[in-house]
Design a protein around this motif. Structure first.
Motif: not given
Lengths: 211, 443
Positions: A35-43, A115-121
């Protein structure tokens, strides 16, 4: 004696309300990595792999306490790693360990970064608002009608106060113990509310029987 | 004689419970293509436990060439050079700077949510950052491509004069749009796009239907004034009107008439996509799909196994407590396990979707049944089984209310919890009256 008990309840409630407000203000809620601002790495691993193997590599490199590892793509040969943040150095270590384990020749440029932004509460709460409000009104109507002899202030007012206080306590505990807001947080809160209401029905039934 | 009859009844009920437990936890197997296959319906899982599609939408930063006449009016691209003498071209950004505001970003997100809601997608997640970048998470299934296409429409609707390209009606006058199917002859079916206009649009549309008609002069030559209906600058119909339409409703047949249900479904879905794209207004900002990726379920078999073991251990501990504490503890313990088995079977057959929320609901019901069984066994006030059941049913009234209301919610997170509580409460009443009551020999 009765007044003393009432006073104790009021004091406990007031302390709880103040404590909950202060803790939330000082220490905002923490959301889990999904749910938070996160980063997704793909390999792209090029080979079949086990999630657990990737997870142990990831855990040994990244200092994040909350990581999601899953397979991606139609061939299921791509590892998707969702974490809060990363450094270039960590990514290089990841590549070197993946190369070692799977005998690959990947470079850190082979990591795709999203990069992913957070899901709003409010987006999390929104689906529950209407249903909870309707159910709440119906439940209060039930309390008001069935326990009218006990008095509306006690049956309806008391119910609202008790449910609100338990929810505050729940909020306070989430915050004070630094628990993450996750997929189950809201439903657990609702469940606590339901159990609280069931307990109140049992209590009012006893009072009603006595009268 | 009576004792024998009672024993027989109990043995029969116990056997029935064991059958329920075996069916629910082991399954019913049948040989299919040299393989033993469980014929019970599979559990359905929500996005928490299944594959998802991650769609990344980026604000378009490219430019397009626009053509203007000598008066500065925008015109179509000239077909040949001779036409282009008085026409100038200019490269303009698809999304101008003025468009890229927080308000427009939020409006875009809201329109996309409305479109997905209109398709009754029970579960999705939309993230949007401060630059408008959007990540949509959708359940991965046969319909996901359709959902993604729905997101990509700009939703720009126009009725134009086919000769002058003058815009006669646009999105600003639409009050509603939907898709439907209709048969004019009872055999062939067609998909129709229905667009309702607001008060102002109704008048404009009536004027259009009066103006854009076929006329025949004195010499018998027919002249047609035609309008084009376009979505996202793609013409979907060119037509003129045979009669004045004052009801403010435009009906357009999209695709041809067909007797094939598959073809009709294809037409209907395309029509539905168009209807949804214009129903909630035009997107204020143009987006492009940057990337789409299927992300597989995060559920790992080893974790599932551990959870099953933890669940089984907890059940054993709770049943052991009943056996140690009460005379009829073993019987009631078996009854409780049977209840869990029955509940899980109902979840399978009722097509309930398993989410984290529904699991919480199921756990609540199973624990409540356990508490009820404890009360039946401890029964200090010597009450009848039915009295205790009635008492516990009254205690659970808030739970019933929440179960019913939540069941009707549109979002899976809410209705899966409601469903679990609803089916759990229903099975609790039936199971206790038919099985538990007879098992402990209560009148």
């Amino acid at each position: 004696m009765k007044d003393m008990n009432k006073l104790k309840v009021i004091v406990v409630a007031a302390v709880l309300i103040v404590a909950a407000i202060i803790t939330v203000a000082v220490n905002p809620f923490k959301f889990n990595v999904n749910y938070s601002k996160n980063v997704r790495l793909e390999v792209y691993i090029e080979k079949d792999f086990e999630i657990n193997d990737i997870l142990s590599i990831v855990n040994s490199i990244y200092t994040n306490d909350d990581v999601i590892v899953r397979k991606a793509g139609a061939l299921e040969k791509t590892a998707s790693i969702t974490l809060r943040d990363f450094t270039e150095e960590q990514n290089e270590k990841l590549i070197s360990q993946l190369n070692e384990k799977y005998e690959l020749k990947l470079t850190s440029e082979d990591i795709e970064i999203y990069y992913n932004s957070n899901v709003k509460g409010r987006d999390l709460i929104k689906p529950y608002i209407v249903a909870t409000a309707i159910a709440g009104v119906l439940i209060l109507a039930f309390f008001g009608v069935r326990y009218r002899k006990i008095g509306l202030a006690k049956s309806v007012g008391g119910t609202i106060a008790v449910v609100c206080l338990t929810q505050l306590l729940y909020t306070f505990l989430i915050n004070i113990f630094g628990m993450y807001i996750n997929e189950a947080t809201i439903v657990v809160g609702i469940t606590i509310g339901i159990l609280c209401l069931m307990y109140l029905v049992a209590t009012f039934e006893k009072l009603k029987a006595k009268e | 004689m009576k004792i024998k009859k009672n024993s027989l009844k109990k043995v029969t009920i116990l056997l029935l419970i064991i059958v329920i437990i075996l069916i629910s936890f082991v399954g019913v197997y049948e040989k299919q293509l040299n393989k033993m296959v469980n014929t019970l319906p599979e559990y359905k899982f929500g996005m928490d436990f299944s594959d998802i599609r991650e769609v990344r939408l980026n604000v378009r930063e490219d430019t397009v060439t626009k053509y203007y006449d000598e008066n500065g009016n925008e015109v179509d691209m000239p077909d040949d050079e001779s036409e282009s003498t008085n026409i100038t071209s200019k490269e303009v950004p698809v999304n101008s700077e003025e468009k890229l505001t927080a308000e427009n970003f939020a409006k875009t997100k809201k329109i996309l949510e409305d479109r997905l809601d209109a398709l009754y997608i029970e579960e999705y997640q939309i993230r949007q950052d401060e630059n408008g970048y959007i990540v949509v998470e959708l359940p991965e299934n046969d319909d996901t491509d359709f959902y993604v296409e729905t997101l990509m429409f700009m939703g720009k609707f126009e009725i134009k004069d086919s000769e002058t390209n003058e815009v006669l009606l646009d999105n600003s006058n639409i009050s509603d749009a939907f898709a439907t199917t209709y048969s004019s002859d009872g055999k062939n079916m067609a998909a129709y796009l229905i667009i309702n206009f607001d008060q102002e649009g109704k008048q404009k549309f009536e004027d259009i239907t009066k103006t854009y008609i076929a006329t025949t002069d004195e010499e018998g030559n027919e002249t047609k004034k035609v309008v084009t209906v376009s979505i996202d600058d793609q013409t979907i119909a060119s037509t003129y009107f045979g009669k004045t339409m004052s009801n403010g409703q435009l009906q357009l047949k999209l695709g041809s008439e067909t007797t094939s249900s598959d073809t009709l479904l294809t037409y209907y879905r395309e029509t539905l996509m168009i209807a949804n794209s214009i129903r909630y207004g035009q997107l204020p900002i143009e987006y492009t799909v940057e990337n789409q990726e299927v992300l597989l379920s995060t559920v790992r078999q080893d974790v599932v196994q551990v959870l099953w073991i933890i669940g089984a251990v907890l059940i054993v501990i709770l049943v052991a407590y009943l056996i140690i504490r009460f005379n009829k503890g073993l019987l009631i313990g078996i009854s409780w396990i049977g209840f869990i088995g029955m509940f899980l079977l109902l979840i399978r057959y009722s097509n309930s979707v398993i989410t984290i929320n529904s699991i919480v609901g199921m756990v609540v019901i199973c624990i409540y049944q356990y508490v009820f069984l404890n009360a039946v066994l401890s029964n200090k006030q010597n009450r009848s089984f039915k009295e205790i059941l009635a008492k516990y049913s009254i205690y659970a009234i808030p739970l019933y209310i929440i179960a019913v209301i939540f069941t009707f919610a549109s979002k899976l997170a809410v209705n899966s919890f409601g469903m679990a509580l609803f089916w759990g409460s229903a099975i609790m009443a039936v199971y206790n009256l038919l099985i538990t009551k007879n098992l402990i020999d209560e009148k």
